[in-house]
Enzyme design. Structure first.
Site, PDB file in Angstrom:
ATOM      1  N   HIS A   1       0.829  -1.224   0.000  1.00  0.00           N
ATOM      2  CA  HIS A   1       0.000   0.000   0.000  1.00  0.00           C
ATOM      3  C   HIS A   1       0.859   1.269   0.000  1.00  0.00           C
ATOM      4  O   HIS A   1       0.428   2.315   0.486  1.00  0.00           O
ATOM      5  CB  HIS A   1      -0.952   0.049   1.205  1.00  0.00           C
ATOM      6  CG  HIS A   1      -1.667  -1.235   1.466  1.00  0.00           C
ATOM      7  ND1 HIS A   1      -2.924  -1.508   0.980  1.00  0.00           N
ATOM      8  CD2 HIS A   1      -1.274  -2.347   2.141  1.00  0.00           C
ATOM      9  CE1 HIS A   1      -3.288  -2.727   1.358  1.00  0.00           C
ATOM     10  NE2 HIS A   1      -2.305  -3.261   2.052  1.00  0.00           N
TER      11      HIS A   1
ATOM     12  N   SER B   1      15.275  21.686 -15.904  1.00  0.00           N
ATOM     13  CA  SER B   1      14.099  22.501 -16.161  1.00  0.00           C
ATOM     14  C   SER B   1      14.553  23.805 -16.784  1.00  0.00           C
ATOM     15  O   SER B   1      15.615  24.327 -16.455  1.00  0.00           O
ATOM     16  CB  SER B   1      13.376  22.766 -14.839  1.00  0.00           C
ATOM     17  OG  SER B   1      12.619  23.962 -14.928  1.00  0.00           O
TER      18      SER B   1
ATOM     19  N   LYS C   1      16.377  21.894 -10.689  1.00  0.00           N
ATOM     20  CA  LYS C   1      15.703  20.656 -11.070  1.00  0.00           C
ATOM     21  C   LYS C   1      16.604  19.659 -11.797  1.00  0.00           C
ATOM     22  O   LYS C   1      17.435  20.025 -12.615  1.00  0.00           O
ATOM     23  CB  LYS C   1      14.503  20.958 -11.966  1.00  0.00           C
ATOM     24  CG  LYS C   1      13.328  21.590 -11.252  1.00  0.00           C
ATOM     25  CD  LYS C   1      12.770  20.756 -10.113  1.00  0.00           C
ATOM     26  CE  LYS C   1      11.981  19.568 -10.606  1.00  0.00           C
ATOM     27  NZ  LYS C   1      10.692  19.945 -11.223  1.00  0.00           N
TER      28      LYS C   1
ATOM     29  N   GLU D   1      10.016   8.615 -16.634  1.00  0.00           N
ATOM     30  CA  GLU D   1       8.670   9.168 -16.869  1.00  0.00           C
ATOM     31  C   GLU D   1       8.181   8.866 -18.284  1.00  0.00           C
ATOM     32  O   GLU D   1       7.029   8.492 -18.491  1.00  0.00           O
ATOM     33  CB  GLU D   1       8.676  10.683 -16.663  1.00  0.00           C
ATOM     34  CG  GLU D   1       8.874  11.106 -15.217  1.00  0.00           C
ATOM     35  CD  GLU D   1       9.077  12.613 -15.129  1.00  0.00           C
ATOM     36  OE1 GLU D   1       8.093  13.309 -14.861  1.00  0.00           O
ATOM     37  OE2 GLU D   1      10.205  13.087 -15.354  1.00  0.00           O
TER      38      GLU D   1
END
Ligand code: ARG
Length: 460
Positions: free
Chosen positions: A157, A278, A284, A291
Site C-alpha cells: 500500500h 528545467s 531541477k 517518466e
C-alpha cells in the site's frame, strides 16, 4: 476550376482522397525487405516447379535485387497511386526487367503476400526484442550483485511494511522480464508459420510447392488452412499483448524510480547523463527517461486496444480493415525496443543511497511483525501475538519512538515472554536473515537467486 474549393472539382478531389485514404505505403514501406525476400523464395519455388523458366527466374531475381538497391538508396519514389509496398515493388521490377515482371504474382495474392511479409518482419523483431530483454535482465542481475546486501524498506500500500534486500526488490523485475521473454518465445512459435500459397483465400490452381517456399524462407511450418492463413492476425495481437504486459512492468519500475529519486525518498541518484533539467527552475534534475517510459506504456496499451478492436467481428477471410494492423504493430515494436534499450543503459547509471535506504527501513515499525513472531516462538498463538505487538506499536507511536527504542521494562508490560534477546531479534540483520522460505528475502536466498541468474549470463 469553379468558385468553391469543393464545388465541381470535388469529384476529382474525392478520387484523390480515396487514393490517399486507402494507400498504406507510408506505413508498409517498412516491409520492403521482407516483401523482396518473400518474392525471391516464391520465384525460386516457381522455377523449381517449372512454372517459369530458369532464365526468367534469374532475370526476375536480379531485378528484385536492383529494386532493393533502389529502395535502399532512396531512389524509388513512392506514390499513393501504387497503394502499398507490394505494388511498388512489382511496378519497380517492371521498370527494371520489363513485362516478365508480370509473372511474379502467379499463384499469389496480396492477401497471402502481406500475411507472409508481416510474419517475416515479426519473427525478426520478436527475436530482437528477446535479445534486448536478455541484455536488460543481465544488467539487473549485475546491479543486484553489486548491491547484494543493501537493505531497504519493503512496501505494501506504499506504506513501509518489512525490511527487504534491495537486490531482492530488483530481482522481482528480473522475474517479470524473464516471464516477458518466455511469452515472446512462445508466441514466436505461432508467428513462425508460412502462409504463402494460400493465395486470395481458397488456395491456388497452380502447382506451388509450399514446403519448398517454407524451407527457402526458414519457417518452421506451413499454414494448414488457406482461409485462416490470410485472415489470421493472432500473432500480431499476441505480440502486442505481450508487449503491453512488458510495458506494464516498465511502468511499475519507472514509477518506483521516479519515487525513489525524489527528495522525499532520496533512495537513488540517477546519473546526470540520464536526467534532464528545467528551463525555469535551476535546481531541477528530472527522471524524464523513467517518466517517458511510463508514458509510452499508454501508447503500447493503446495499440493493443487498436488491434483487438480492428480484428473484432471480421468475417472470413481477408478484409481491408486488416491493413490497419501495421501501424500499431510497428509502433509497438519500436516503442518497446527503445524502452528496453534505454533501461539497459540507464540502470548501471543509477547510484544507490544505501544509508538512506537503511535509515528508512529502521523507522516506521517495520519490525512489528517480528515482535509478534518472537512471541510465537516463545509459545504465544499468532493472533494473540499480533495484538500484543499492535499495542506495543501504539505505545511507541504515542511516545515517538520505535519498538527497538523501548526499554526491556516497557516491552515487558505488554508480555512477560519478552526478554533481553528481543533487541537482537528485532535487528535488521536478523530480520532479513530469518526469512528463509524459498523465494524470501534472506541473504542466503537472494544470494542463491542472484547466483542462479548470473549463471545464465556467464557472470562471475
Ligand atoms: N495493403 C494491404 C494490407 O496491408 C495488402 C493486401 C491488400 N489486399 C487487397 N485485397 N486489397 O492489408
Amino acid at each position: 476550376m469553379t468558385q468553391k474549393p469543393w464545388d465541381g472539382r470535388f469529384s476529382l478531389n474525392t478520387d484523390k482522397m480515396v487514393e490517399k485514404f486507402t494507400s498504406s505505403i507510408d506505413v508498409d514501406k517498412a516491409l520492403y525487405a521482407c516483401d523482396i525476400d518473400g518474392s525471391i523464395a516464391h520465384l525460386k519455388m516457381m522455377a523449381t516447379q517449372s512454372m517459369i523458366t530458369q532464365d526468367e527466374a534469374d532475370t526476375l531475381l536480379n531485378g528484385l535485387e536492383k529494386v532493393r538497391k533502389k529502395i535502399e538508396s532512396g531512389e524509388l519514389e513512392y506514390s499513393d497511386t501504387l497503394e502499398d509496398i507490394h505494388m511498388h515493388i512489382e511496378s519497380a521490377l517492371g521498370d527494371v526487367v520489363g513485362t516478365v515482371a508480370r509473372k511474379l504474382h502467379t499463384g499469389r495474392s496480396r492477401n497471402d503476400q502481406v500475411a507472409l511479409d508481416v510474419r517475416i518482419y515479426l519473427k525478426a523483431h520478436t527475436q530482437a526484442v528477446m535479445n534486448s530483454l536478455l541484455e536488460l535482465q543481465k544488467v539487473i542481475v549485475e546491479t543486484a550483485q553489486k548491491y547484494i546486501d543493501v537493505v531497504m524498506p519493503g512496501y505494501t500500500h506504499l506504506q513501509r511494511a518489512q525490511p527487504v534486500l534491495f537486490s531482492h526488490h530488483l530481482m522481482a523485475y528480473y522475474e517479470m522480464f524473464k516471464r516477458d521473454y518466455e511469452r515472446f518465445e512462445d508466441s514466436l512459435k505461432r508467428t513462425d508459420v508460412m502462409p504463402l500459397g494460400s493465395a486470395a483465400l481458397a488456395g491456388t490452381t497452380f502447382p506451388l510447392n509450399r514446403e519448398l517456399t517454407r524451407e527457402l524462407l526458414g519457417f518452421s511450418k506451413v499454414s494448414d488452412n488457406s482461409m485462416d492463413s490470410v485472415s489470421d492476425r493472432d500473432f500480431v495481437m499476441e505480440f502486442i499483448s505481450h508487449a503491453s504486459i512488458c510495458m506494464i512492468h516498465f511502468s511499475r519500475f519507472s514509477e518506483e524510480l521516479v519515487l525513489w529519486s525524489s527528495s522525499e525518498f532520496a533512495f537513488i541518484t540517477i546519473s546526470d547523463a540520464f536526467t534532464t533539467g528545467s528551463s525555469i527552475m535551476p535546481q531541477k534534475k528530472n527522471p524524464d527517461v523513467a517518466e517517458l517510459v511510463r508514458g509510452k506504456t499508454g501508447r503500447v496499451v493503446g495499440n493493443l486496444m487498436a488491434i483487438i478492436t480492428i480484428m473484432k467481428s471480421l468475417p472470413l477471410a481477408y478484409n481491408r480493415d486488416m491493413q490497419e494492423d501495421k501501424e500499431p504493430l510497428f509502433d509497438t515494436v519500436n516503442t518497446l525496443k527503445a524502452c528496453i534499450d534505454i533501461y539497459t543503459r540507464m540502470i548501471p547509471n543509477i547510484e544507490i543511497q544505501r544509508q538512506t535506504m537503511l535509515n528508512a527501513a529502521q523507522k516506521g515499525y517495520l519490525n512489528a511483525t517480528d515482535l509478534a513472531d518472537y512471541l510465537v516462538v516463545k509459545g504465544m498463538p499468532f493472533r494473540e501475538a499480533h495484538s500484543v505487538s499492535g499495542r506495543a506499536v501504539a505505545f511507541a507511536l504515542s511516545d515517538v519512538r520505535e519498538l527497538h527504542e523501548l526499554t526491556l521494562e516497557e516491552l515487558k508490560t505488554f508480555s512477560d515472554l519478552i526478554e533481553e534477546d528481543i533487541f537482537e531479534f528485532l535487528s535488521i540483520d536478523k530480520m532479513i536473515s530469518r526469512r528463509v522460505t524459498h523465494g524470501s528475502t534472506s541473504y542466503e536466498n537472494v544470494g542463491r537467486a542472484v547466483k542462479k541468474a548470473a549463471k545464465r549470463f556467464d557472470l562471475r
